[in-house]
Design an enzyme around this catalytic site. Structure first.
Site, short mmCIF file in Angstrom:
data_model
loop_
_atom_site.label_atom_id
_atom_site.label_comp_id
_atom_site.label_asym_id
_atom_site.label_seq_id
_atom_site.Cartn_x
_atom_site.Cartn_y
_atom_site.Cartn_z
N GLU A 191 0.88 -1.17 0.00
CA GLU A 191 0.00 0.00 0.00
C GLU A 191 0.91 1.22 0.00
O GLU A 191 1.57 1.50 1.01
CB GLU A 191 -0.92 -0.01 1.22
CG GLU A 191 -1.97 -1.11 1.10
CD GLU A 191 -2.88 -1.23 2.30
OE1 GLU A 191 -3.62 -2.21 2.37
OE2 GLU A 191 -2.85 -0.33 3.16
N CYS A 195 -2.53 8.84 2.98
CA CYS A 195 -2.32 8.27 1.64
C CYS A 195 -3.48 8.56 0.72
O CYS A 195 -3.31 8.76 -0.47
CB CYS A 195 -2.06 6.78 1.74
SG CYS A 195 -3.41 5.88 2.52
N GLU A 230 3.86 13.26 -4.86
CA GLU A 230 3.19 13.20 -3.57
C GLU A 230 3.91 14.12 -2.58
O GLU A 230 5.10 13.94 -2.31
CB GLU A 230 3.21 11.76 -3.02
CG GLU A 230 2.43 11.62 -1.73
CD GLU A 230 2.51 10.21 -1.12
OE1 GLU A 230 3.61 9.64 -1.05
OE2 GLU A 230 1.44 9.69 -0.71
P1 NAD Z 1 8.66 4.85 4.07
O1 NAD Z 1 8.53 4.04 2.84
O2 NAD Z 1 9.81 5.78 4.17
O3 NAD Z 1 8.74 3.94 5.36
C1 NAD Z 1 7.75 3.00 5.67
C2 NAD Z 1 8.34 1.88 6.49
O4 NAD Z 1 9.29 1.19 5.68
C3 NAD Z 1 9.09 2.34 7.73
O5 NAD Z 1 8.85 1.44 8.78
C4 NAD Z 1 10.53 2.27 7.28
O6 NAD Z 1 11.44 2.09 8.35
C5 NAD Z 1 10.51 1.06 6.38
N1 NAD Z 1 11.59 0.99 5.39
C6 NAD Z 1 12.26 2.01 4.81
N2 NAD Z 1 13.19 1.51 3.96
C7 NAD Z 1 13.09 0.16 4.00
C8 NAD Z 1 13.77 -0.90 3.34
N3 NAD Z 1 14.74 -0.67 2.46
N4 NAD Z 1 13.40 -2.16 3.62
C9 NAD Z 1 12.40 -2.42 4.50
N5 NAD Z 1 11.73 -1.45 5.17
C10 NAD Z 1 12.08 -0.17 4.91
O7 NAD Z 1 7.27 5.61 4.22
P2 NAD Z 1 6.91 6.72 5.30
O8 NAD Z 1 7.63 7.97 4.92
O9 NAD Z 1 7.08 6.14 6.65
O10 NAD Z 1 5.33 6.89 5.06
C11 NAD Z 1 4.76 7.76 4.14
C12 NAD Z 1 4.37 7.02 2.88
O11 NAD Z 1 3.46 5.98 3.20
C13 NAD Z 1 3.64 7.91 1.89
O12 NAD Z 1 4.12 7.66 0.60
C14 NAD Z 1 2.19 7.45 2.01
O13 NAD Z 1 1.40 7.67 0.87
C15 NAD Z 1 2.37 5.99 2.29
N6 NAD Z 1 1.16 5.43 2.88
C16 NAD Z 1 0.36 4.64 2.10
C17 NAD Z 1 -0.83 4.12 2.62
C18 NAD Z 1 -1.73 3.27 1.75
O14 NAD Z 1 -2.62 2.63 2.29
N7 NAD Z 1 -1.55 3.23 0.44
C19 NAD Z 1 -1.18 4.38 3.94
C20 NAD Z 1 -0.35 5.20 4.71
C21 NAD Z 1 0.83 5.72 4.16
#
Ligand code: NAD
Length: 569
Positions: A334, A368, A463
């Site tokens: 997601e 999101c 975004e």
């Molecule tokens: P992010 O991708 O930076 O981080 C999300 C998670 O992934 C964190 O726990 C982070 O530590 C982990 N992560 C980062 N790099 C990784 C890797 N290489 N391997 C494994 N895990 C890793 O996202 P964010 O900045 O925390 O959140 C914001 C984003 O989330 C926005 O793009 C938003 O649209 C999205 N989001 C989507 C939904 C949906 O349902 N589509 C819901 C909420 C947020």
């Protein structure tokens, strides 16, 4: 980069609190951004047209913040593990039912979005910690998958009750760690509890399959849990999102290793503590805190982990896919969005305005499914955007602990800087700032409306994930659809029209996973949730979640002595 150091911000807030109190005594309310919680967020002085916050709302905010800190202290007393060399206790990992420090004792800090203050140190996971947690999840899987539907349902129901009993603590801790306004976070626990009950009620039928008979065979399918799964969540609404992913996993019979986001790890920890209290057996629910590039990466590479349920940025999804490729992980993503809200001139413009304002400025715009692109038919464009700008200017920005606050601080200085970079970019690209020209301190941002954008501008393509709305005019349905679909994302879309045929036609033409017609985002748990294109892979909700957390097996039973080819005879 314009980041305000915590000490400077403290000074700023203190100074402006005094100014605000003076303004309050003067009893004036004039135009400009309304603020709450005793902070003059206009960044200049109290005479610059900022409405006064009432003394009672300021004291409510202070009382809520004090309670939140007490909730954190209580949590640390329950899950805290000793720091190395006499350091204060810190938030531990949960591995096999016990709270423990990271191998080697490494920690990272989680800070308050309001003023940058240090909240807690948190265990920083390494590959060794991930290995311990994934091994515990693998060990626990055999027994958990065999528990009866009734047993599993009882545990998940008990957890839902505990979440409800701790609703206020959950809300306050979420505000403390994320900066999300209390008015929205007060619903987080109810949503979380509902997620557990919803999936608990479906355990009985989760393994049901189909009968696909032929004259010679009875084929039947059944579903079984896939195994230990990784759940990786983002920082924006961590409590609700954790429940949303973990509830179906446990209901399906999977065991879990959860890696919460490093900018807001606290409520996921509280949730896991409640899970233990509810009777979730040791090893069934593990939590490894840490950075994405280390703990997250190790988790997606671990051979015991069969599937990765990930919520976060699209680019991180690509990394996870590559990291999980050698061990052939099943993935459910997601991801990000740049969701259009499309307003035709025949729509109920009052309701469309309410929905557009709500869907971009609620949850600090860190959402999101936020409608971050506003497409308005040219005949009503000027009027609609003018009124939206007025509403944006009146959105109450302030202390997230104040129940009256509508927009709080963004999660982190780095993220605030990213959002501000788009505000600097907008005029360079040719868009006009119609609301949100005020510069606010720290992580606070004025709700912003950018008008007269063109579809190829970065502010209309990327975004931003903050309280920033980009408006674009369109002439007809074909142009609206081309603009709406002309981005890499495809999560959600919102259509406003009173023409029934057009509503369906337009909705079906949108390249997004979810469309709301004449509505803001109203979630119904059995429906599929997820995105197309760069917004995701797979769907959550109802039976769709079980499809991800379970394997489908076909069993073919011969009913007689059908011919078998006789080789080598
Ligand atoms: P992010 O991708 O930076 O981080 C999300 C998670 O992934 C964190 O726990 C982070 O530590 C982990 N992560 C980062 N790099 C990784 C890797 N290489 N391997 C494994 N895990 C890793 O996202 P964010 O900045 O925390 O959140 C914001 C984003 O989330 C926005 O793009 C938003 O649209 C999205 N989001 C989507 C939904 C949906 O349902 N589509 C819901 C909420 C947020």
């Amino acid at each position: 980069m314009g980041t305000i150091a915590a000490s400077t911000l403290h000074g700023y807030v203190r100074e402006n609190r005094n100014l605000k109190q003076r303004a309050s005594h003067a009893g004036r309310r004039t135009s400009g951004h309304r603020t709450q919680g005793g902070i003059d967020l206009n960044g200049t002085n109290a005479d610059s047209g900022v409405a006064a916050s009432s003394a009672s709302s300021g004291s409510a905010a202070a009382a809520n913040q004090a309670t939140a800190k007490q909730v954190l202290a209580d949590l640390l007393a329950q899950v805290g593990v000793p720091g190395v060399a006499g350091a204060a206790p810190h938030v531990g990992h949960l591995v096999n039912g016990a709270w423990r420090p990271a191998e080697g004792g490494a920690t990272f800090a989680t800070n308050a979005p309001t003023d940058g203050a240090h909240l807690a140190a948190v265990a920083s996971g390494s590959a060794a910690d991930v290995h311990a947690a994934a091994s515990a999840a693998a060990e626990a899987f055999g027994a958990w998958r065999k528990t009866s539907a009734k047993e599993r349902r009882q545990v998940l129901y008990r957890l839902a009750e505990l979440i409800e009993q701790n609703a206020e603590q959950i809300a306050l801790l979420e505000v403390l760690d994320t900066g999300q306004p209390l008015r929205f976070m007060r619903q987080a626990a109810a949503r979380g509890a509902e997620n557990f009950r919803f999936f608990a009620d479906r355990i009985e039928g989760a393994s049901d399959g189909q009968a696909l008979p032929t004259p010679d065979f009875l084929n039947y399918t059944r579903r079984q849990p896939i195994g230990p799964v990784a759940v990786i969540t983002p920082w924006n609404t961590p409590f609700m999102l954790s429940t949303w992913k973990i509830a179906p996993a446990l209901a399906a019979g999977c065991t879990v290793v959860h890696k919460p986001a490093e900018w807001s790890p606290l409520t996921a920890t509280l949730l896991a503590r409640l899970a233990l209290e509810a009777g979730v057996p040791a090893g069934v629910w593990n939590v490894v805190h840490g950075l994405g590039e280390s703990a997250g990466k190790a988790l997606t590479e671990h051979p015991a982990v069969r599937a990765v349920a990930f919520v976060g940025e699209s680019v991180t999804g690509s990394h996870i896919m590559a990291q999980g490729a050698p061990t052939l992980k099943r993935v459910h993503f997601e991801l990000g969005g740049k969701n259009p809200v499309v307003v035709f001139d025949d729509a109920d413009l009052e309701r469309a305005l309410d929905a557009a304002v709500f869907m971009i400025y609620s949850l600090n715009g860190e959402r999101c499914t936020s409608s971050s692109r506003l497409l308005v038919q040219r005949g009503v464009y000027e009027e609609f955007t003018r009124r939206l700008a007025e509403r944006a200017e009146r959105v109450v920005v302030g202390d997230p602990f104040d129940p009256a606050t509508e927009v709080g601080p963004l999660i982190h200085p780095v993220h605030a800087e990213k959002v501000r970079s788009y505000l600097a970019l907008a005029p360079q690209e040719g868009a006009r700032v119609a609301a949100g020209r005020h510069t606010l301190p720290g992580n606070y941002l004025a709700p912003t409306l950018l008008v007269d954008a063109t579809p190829s501008m970065r502010v209309a393509q990327e975004e931003i994930f903050g309280p920033v709305l980009t408006a674009l005019p369109f002439d007809d349905e074909a142009e609206a659809l081309a603009i709406a679909n002309g981005v890499r994302y495809g999560l959600a879309g919102y259509v406003w029209t009173n023409d029934v045929a057009r509503a369906h036609r337009f909705a079906q033409g949108l390249e997004v996973g979810m469309v709301w017609v004449n509505s803001h985002n109203v979630r119904h748990l059995p429906t599929p949730f997820g995105g197309m294109k760069a917004s995701g892979i797979g769907r959550d909700g109802g039976d769709y979640s079980f499809d991800f957390y379970m394997e489908t097996q076909n069993i073919a039973v011969a009913l007689g002595e059908h011919p078998i080819p006789r080789l080598g005879k």
